[in-house]
Each structure stands twice: as structure tokens, then as C-alpha cells.
Design an enzyme around this catalytic site. Structure first.
Site, PDB file in Angstrom:
ATOM      1  N   ARG A 243     -16.721  -5.220  -0.045  1.00 34.31           N
ATOM      2  CA  ARG A 243     -16.937  -5.707   1.314  1.00 34.31           C
ATOM      3  C   ARG A 243     -18.447  -5.776   1.586  1.00 34.31           C
ATOM      4  NH1 ARG A 243     -13.421  -1.684   4.766  1.00 34.31           N
ATOM      5  NH2 ARG A 243     -14.148  -0.326   3.096  1.00 34.31           N
TER       6      ARG A 243
ATOM      7  N   ASN B  57     -24.828   6.198  11.352  1.00 38.92           N
ATOM      8  CA  ASN B  57     -24.894   5.021  10.480  1.00 38.92           C
ATOM      9  C   ASN B  57     -26.101   4.144  10.800  1.00 38.92           C
ATOM     10  OD1 ASN B  57     -22.797   5.751   8.905  1.00 38.92           O
ATOM     11  ND2 ASN B  57     -21.318   4.298   9.727  1.00 38.92           N
TER      12      ASN B  57
ATOM     13  N   GLU C  25     -17.885   6.475   0.597  1.00 42.08           N
ATOM     14  CA  GLU C  25     -17.027   6.033  -0.501  1.00 42.08           C
ATOM     15  C   GLU C  25     -17.606   6.567  -1.808  1.00 42.08           C
ATOM     16  OE1 GLU C  25     -16.053   1.875  -0.407  1.00 42.08           O
ATOM     17  OE2 GLU C  25     -15.776   1.979   1.759  1.00 42.08           O
TER      18      GLU C  25
ATOM     19  N   LYS D 103       0.841  -1.193   0.000  1.00 37.12           N
ATOM     20  CA  LYS D 103       0.000   0.000   0.000  1.00 37.12           C
ATOM     21  C   LYS D 103       0.883   1.254   0.000  1.00 37.12           C
ATOM     22  CE  LYS D 103      -3.830  -0.781   2.480  1.00 37.12           C
ATOM     23  NZ  LYS D 103      -4.482  -0.910   3.790  1.00 37.12           N
TER      24      LYS D 103
ATOM     25  N   CYS E  97     -18.981  -0.281   6.139  1.00 32.46           N
ATOM     26  CA  CYS E  97     -19.400   0.483   7.327  1.00 32.46           C
ATOM     27  C   CYS E  97     -20.755   0.094   7.875  1.00 32.46           C
ATOM     28  CB  CYS E  97     -19.378   1.975   7.021  1.00 32.46           C
ATOM     29  SG  CYS E  97     -17.723   2.579   6.759  1.00 32.46           S
TER      30      CYS E  97
ATOM     31  N   LYS F  18     -21.340  -3.587   9.495  1.00 31.16           N
ATOM     32  CA  LYS F  18     -20.529  -3.890  10.685  1.00 31.16           C
ATOM     33  C   LYS F  18     -20.807  -2.891  11.806  1.00 31.16           C
ATOM     34  CE  LYS F  18     -16.105  -1.485  10.212  1.00 31.16           C
ATOM     35  NZ  LYS F  18     -16.234  -0.427  11.192  1.00 31.16           N
TER      36      LYS F  18
ATOM     37  N   PHE G 297     -31.913   8.160   0.869  1.00 31.84           N
ATOM     38  CA  PHE G 297     -31.805   6.895   1.600  1.00 31.84           C
ATOM     39  C   PHE G 297     -33.148   6.179   1.729  1.00 31.84           C
ATOM     40  CE2 PHE G 297     -27.592   5.665   3.062  1.00 31.84           C
ATOM     41  CZ  PHE G 297     -26.881   6.641   2.396  1.00 31.84           C
TER      42      PHE G 297
ATOM     43  N   LEU H 266     -17.208  10.178   5.936  1.00 29.66           N
ATOM     44  CA  LEU H 266     -17.093  10.157   4.476  1.00 29.66           C
ATOM     45  C   LEU H 266     -17.834   8.976   3.858  1.00 29.66           C
ATOM     46  CD1 LEU H 266     -14.938   7.797   3.410  1.00 29.66           C
ATOM     47  CD2 LEU H 266     -13.286   9.412   4.299  1.00 29.66           C
TER      48      LEU H 266
HETATM   49  C1  UDX Z   1     -21.692   5.125   4.876  1.00 29.37           C
HETATM   50  C2  UDX Z   1     -22.220   6.464   5.402  1.00 29.37           C
HETATM   51  O1  UDX Z   1     -23.065   7.069   4.423  1.00 29.37           O
HETATM   52  C3  UDX Z   1     -21.053   7.373   5.737  1.00 29.37           C
HETATM   53  O2  UDX Z   1     -21.523   8.600   6.267  1.00 29.37           O
HETATM   54  C4  UDX Z   1     -20.151   6.666   6.729  1.00 29.37           C
HETATM   55  O3  UDX Z   1     -19.021   7.453   7.010  1.00 29.37           O
HETATM   56  C5  UDX Z   1     -19.710   5.311   6.190  1.00 29.37           C
HETATM   57  O4  UDX Z   1     -20.843   4.532   5.826  1.00 29.37           O
HETATM   58  P1  UDX Z   1     -20.755   4.265   2.545  1.00 29.37           P
HETATM   59  O5  UDX Z   1     -20.541   2.929   3.182  1.00 29.37           O
HETATM   60  O6  UDX Z   1     -19.693   4.819   1.662  1.00 29.37           O
HETATM   61  O7  UDX Z   1     -21.025   5.371   3.650  1.00 29.37           O
HETATM   62  O8  UDX Z   1     -22.063   4.098   1.669  1.00 29.37           O
HETATM   63  P2  UDX Z   1     -23.493   4.774   1.531  1.00 29.37           P
HETATM   64  O9  UDX Z   1     -23.509   5.725   0.418  1.00 29.37           O
HETATM   65  O10 UDX Z   1     -23.991   5.247   2.830  1.00 29.37           O
HETATM   66  O11 UDX Z   1     -24.324   3.483   1.083  1.00 29.37           O
HETATM   67  C6  UDX Z   1     -24.371   2.327   1.911  1.00 29.37           C
HETATM   68  C7  UDX Z   1     -25.168   1.239   1.279  1.00 29.37           C
HETATM   69  O12 UDX Z   1     -26.551   1.562   1.306  1.00 29.37           O
HETATM   70  C8  UDX Z   1     -24.841   0.930  -0.177  1.00 29.37           C
HETATM   71  O13 UDX Z   1     -24.793  -0.476  -0.346  1.00 29.37           O
HETATM   72  C9  UDX Z   1     -26.012   1.524  -0.928  1.00 29.37           C
HETATM   73  O14 UDX Z   1     -26.250   0.868  -2.136  1.00 29.37           O
HETATM   74  C10 UDX Z   1     -27.141   1.315   0.050  1.00 29.37           C
HETATM   75  N1  UDX Z   1     -28.276   2.245  -0.127  1.00 29.37           N
HETATM   76  C11 UDX Z   1     -28.091   3.584   0.006  1.00 29.37           C
HETATM   77  C12 UDX Z   1     -29.544   1.741  -0.397  1.00 29.37           C
HETATM   78  O15 UDX Z   1     -29.728   0.521  -0.518  1.00 29.37           O
HETATM   79  N2  UDX Z   1     -30.589   2.605  -0.545  1.00 29.37           N
HETATM   80  C13 UDX Z   1     -30.440   3.953  -0.416  1.00 29.37           C
HETATM   81  O16 UDX Z   1     -31.440   4.662  -0.566  1.00 29.37           O
HETATM   82  C14 UDX Z   1     -29.151   4.457  -0.143  1.00 29.37           C
END
Ligand code: UDX
Length: 436
Positions: A332, A210, A150, A35, A262, A265, A251, A148
Site C-alpha cells: 500500500r 504518526n 508492520e 480472510k 498508515c 493516509k 527515523f 503497531l
Molecule cells: C507506522 C508507525 O511506525 C506505527 O507506530 C503506526 O502504528 C503505523 O504506522 P508502519 O507503517 O508499519 O508503522 O511503518 P514504519 O516502520 O513506521 O515505516 C513507515 C515508512 O517509513 C516505511 O516506508 C519506511 O521505509 C519509511 N522510513 C522509516 C524511512 O523512510 N526512513 C526511516 O528512517 C524510517
């Protein structure tokens, strides 16, 4: 300011590069030499839009460097700890091995007046447990959670919607908070909320955020389950309730549910921690949130089976997507890949494509067939299932064109992201999730 960032994964690598891009002098430290070699060349070791550019700029300017040598942290004013806290192998709790190791290895290089800023997502109570070790060196421990997403990590780090700092009581804490304000000076200058709390609140802010997001997704997926037996349309329902500003439309995307490094877990670790605290019942609903979420993966596989008349055995199924969400190569706990694996388990010949995640998916599930080219992947399919809503499938895949490649015009929309009318008009049998 001189900063060190311990742990250079999704969180740390972006944090290090983002801090260099706003003018700090940053050293990123990680135990993984591969890395570090990649980052030192200015190459992002994972797919994250915008990271490559700020990495390369940081290295070229001399503001950013990476090493495996912890002693390089010596002399930094703030030491960020952004190592992983994965789920333990035999339970739901978070594994704190890496956080403990990072802090212990850092201790010999700390000096009076420096700050250790924990960014990892940890169970409430962790900072209070670590603080005495840090304080003994003359440094101060703060907890500064990271929110944040991803795919938006660079933007979310440079321009977050809020900053949270959990600090010790008294003058020591006030001083530490003002140092963090200096670190994040561009955000602070533009008026981004900067919330100073105690350790426990800061730790809880992260897991509560979360948990709320996961609950929102599982709520709409529960409505999708009800829609499925009543003939209602969950996407219209989401639009309609989303117009209520107290609820909001974001969401509320029903489909195969959430995954990633995230949300899954973090809600499990939160349940485990609440139980340790004797308050398991307070967040017992998170078990349901998890269960609803996992049921959607079964439902998606079952929809494909139903769409093909009761069996997928020896049928060609093309799976569009492997990443847990678009703009990421992260697999993941990816619901997309899980659905593919389930279909494979039912005897289907599964072909997967994804714009970014094939290499990662192949490493974990070598039994599946991976094809880089989308059109090539669609050829001779008996059914197609969209499981990651990349623009390549959502916007850019023309149903007429797709229809000319496949054997059977059956599409299951695992993310409710396709224009159902357009696909039906092109003679496809369209199946959404929680839609008639
Ligand atoms: C999340 C949080 O948003 C972030 O603030 C935190 O720091 C880390 O975890 P992330 O894991 O990058 O971020 O993904 P996110 O955009 O939140 O999506 C999570 C999952 O939810 C994805 O698999 C996405 O497809 C799903 N999702 C999201 C849905 O199924 N429906 C939705 O309406 C929104």
C-alpha cells in the site's frame, strides 16, 4: 476474559491472535469470508513474522476462533473495533464507512457493562460522535489506539511501549480503564505506561505520533535535497545530529521516503480534519512533509536516468524490493513500487524481485516483470536500484557476485542501506540518495 475483535486485517488479526496468546478467549469477526477461512485454518492471510505461530497455537488451544457472524460477539466483555479507515477517493479525509458499519452492526449484541474499544485510527471527534449509540445499549465506548509497526506487529501488540485509553468522564470511564488494564495484564504488570485520557486526546495521540514520525523522515529527506546540491553526505549528517539524545538517530533514514497503509493516509486525514476544525494552518507543514516525501520518488527515478547517461529507454533495470518496507508484504502506497512504475513509464524494461511482496505487487501492477529469484532478476541488468532494505539485498548480496550477473555495474541505493565502499571496491558505480 472473553473478547471480540471486529475487523481482521493487519491490525485486527494480530490483535485477536495476540490477545489469545496472553490467555483470553477471543473471537475475530470480519465480513471477508476468504480472510476468515484462512485465519480459521490457522493461516495468516498476510506476511507478518510470528503471526502464523500464535494463530496456530490459539486455534489449537481453543482460545481463538474466527467467523463472519457478528452475533458471535455476544457475551464478550470487550469488543475491539479494528476496521480500516482508508483515504476517501475524492479527497484527503479518512473514510469512516467501515467504523460506522462495524459499530452499528455490533449494537444489537451489546449488553450492560460491556466495553467497545475502538482501535482504528480515526479523526479526532469520532469517538464522541459514536458514544451515544454505544451508551444507549448500556455498554461503554473507549478509544484505545494501536501503535503497531508492520513486521513487528506481534511483538508491538503483546509488549507495546505504551498503552493509551481514551475514556468518558467519571466512574464509567474509570471502570472501563480498569477493565482494559486487566485485558493488557502482562504489560501492565511489567510497568508499561498506561495513559488514561479523554476521547479527543487518545485519538490525537495516534495521529500526532504518526505525524511526528513522518515529519522526522521528511526532515532528513529535505536535508538530503540540500546535500545533493552541496556535495554533503546526509547519512553522516544524520549520524552526527542523531548523537544528540534530544534528536535521536531513529527515523532519520534518508532515501525514497515513507509509504505503507498508515503514515501517508494518516497525515492527510489529519490535515483534512484540522481544516474542518478551522485550524488547517496548525498542521499546514504536513502538506510539505507529504510533498518532500513524494519528491524523493521522482529523485530516485531521476538518479537512475542520470546514472545511465540521460535515458532509461529500453534499458534493463532491476528493482530490488516492492514492499513499502522490509519484513512486510504490504505494497500500500509503497515508494518502492512507485519508483518501479515511474521507471517503467520512462520506457525502461523493469524487472522486480522481493522476498514477500511479489504476489501483491503483481495484482496491482501486472504490467511489470516479476522474478522470484534475486540472482535471476539481476541477470543482464543495465542498472540496479535498491528500494526496500531487505537483508537479502543489504547484507546478503555480495557486490562481486552481483557484478558477475549484470551487464552494467550501476547501482542506485534508494535506501542508503548498502556499504558504498564495498560496492565501489567491486567496480560498481554507486549512487546514494543525498550522498556524494
Ligand atoms: C507506522 C508507525 O511506525 C506505527 O507506530 C503506526 O502504528 C503505523 O504506522 P508502519 O507503517 O508499519 O508503522 O511503518 P514504519 O516502520 O513506521 O515505516 C513507515 C515508512 O517509513 C516505511 O516506508 C519506511 O521505509 C519509511 N522510513 C522509516 C524511512 O523512510 N526512513 C526511516 O528512517 C524510517
Amino acid at each position: 476474559m472473553r473478547l471480540s475483535v471486529i475487523g481482521c486485517g493487519y491490525l485486527g488479526a494480530v490483535h485477536a491472535a495476540a490477545m489469545a496468546s496472553i490467555g483470553h478467549e477471543v473471537v475475530g469477526i470480519d465480513v471477508d469470508p476468504r480472510k476468515i477461512a484462512s485465519l480459521s485454518k490457522g493461516e495468516a492471510p498476510f506476511f507478518e513474522p510470528g503471526l502464523q505461530e500464535i494463530l496456530a497455537d490459539g486455534i489449537a488451544s481453543g482460545n481463538l476462533r474466527f467467523t463472519t457472524d457478528m452475533s458471535a460477539a455476544r457475551g464478550a466483555k470487550v469488543h475491539f473495533v479494528g476496521v480500516g479507515t482508508p483515504q476517501v477517493k475524492d479527497g484527503y479525509a479518512a473514510d469512516l464507512t467501515y467504523v460506522n458499519a462495524a459499530v452499528d452492526e455490533l449494537l444489537p449484541y451489546l449488553a450492560e457493562g460491556e466495553i467497545v474499544a475502538g482501535k482504528s485510527t480515526v479523526p479526532v471527534g469520532t469517538a464522541a460522535g459514536l458514544a451515544p449509540r454505544v451508551t444507549a445499549t448500556g455498554a461503554t465506548l473507549v478509544w484505545n489506539p494501536e501503535f503497531l509497526r508492520e513486521g513487528w506487529a506481534v511483538q508491538d501488540t503483546i509488549d507495546p511501549d505504551r498503552l493509551v485509553a481514551g475514556v468518558p468522564a467519571g466512574e464509567e470511564g474509570e471502570t472501563a480503564a480498569s477493565v482494559l488494564r486487566e485485558v493488557y495484564h502482562p504489560s501492565v504488570a511489567k510497568g508499561t505506561p498506561f495513559i488514561v485520557t479523554d476521547y479527543a486526546t487518545a485519538e490525537l495521540v495516534k495521529v500526532a505520533a504518526n505525524a511526528f514520525l513522518a515529519t522526522k523522515i521528511s526532515f532528513i529527506n529535505a536535508m538530503a535535497e540540500i546535500a545533493e546540491v552541496t556535495g554533503a553526505d546526509v547519512t553522516q549528517l544524520a549520524d552526527a545530529i542523531g548523537h544528540d539524545a534530544r534528536i535521536g538517530r531513529r527515523f532519520l533514514g534518508a532515501g525514497i521516503g515513507f509509504g505503507g497503509g498508515c503514515l501517508p493516509k494518516d497525515i492527510r486525514a489529519f490535515s483534512a480534519r484540522a481544516e474542518e476544525l478551522g485550524r488547517g494552518e496548525s498542521v499546514a507543514f504536513l502538506r510539505q512533509v507529504d510533498e518532500i516525501n513524494l519528491r524523493r520518488r521522482d529523485r530516485a527515478a531521476q538518479l537512475v536516468v542520470e546514472a545511465l547517461g540521460g535515458s532509461v529507454f529500453k534499458k534493463n533495470i532491476t528493482v530490488l524490493g516492492a514492499a513499502f518496507k522490509p519484513h512486510s508484504d504490504d505494497i500500500r502506497d509503497s515508494p518502492a513500487l512507485d519508483v518501479a512504475v515511474r521507471l517503467h513509464g520512462l520506457g525502461a524494461w523493469v524487472t522486480i524481485t522481493d522476498p514477500a511482496a511479489i504476489a501483491n505487487a503483481q495484482r496491482v501492477h501486472p504490467q511489470l516483470n516479476y522474478v522470484e529469484d534475486r540472482d535471476e532478476a539481476l541477470r543482464e541488468a543495465d542498472a540496479v536500484i535498491v528500494v526496500t532494505e531487505w537483508d537479502e539485498y543489504r547484507r546478503e548480496l555480495d557486490p562481486q557476485h552481483a557484478g558477475s550477473l549484470v551487464r552494467g555495474k550501476v547501482v542506485v541505493d534508494g535506501r542508503n542501506c548498502l556499504d558504498a565502499g564495498a560496492w565501489r571496491a567491486a567496480d560498481w558505480e554507486y549512487f546514494g540518495m543525498g550522498r556524494p
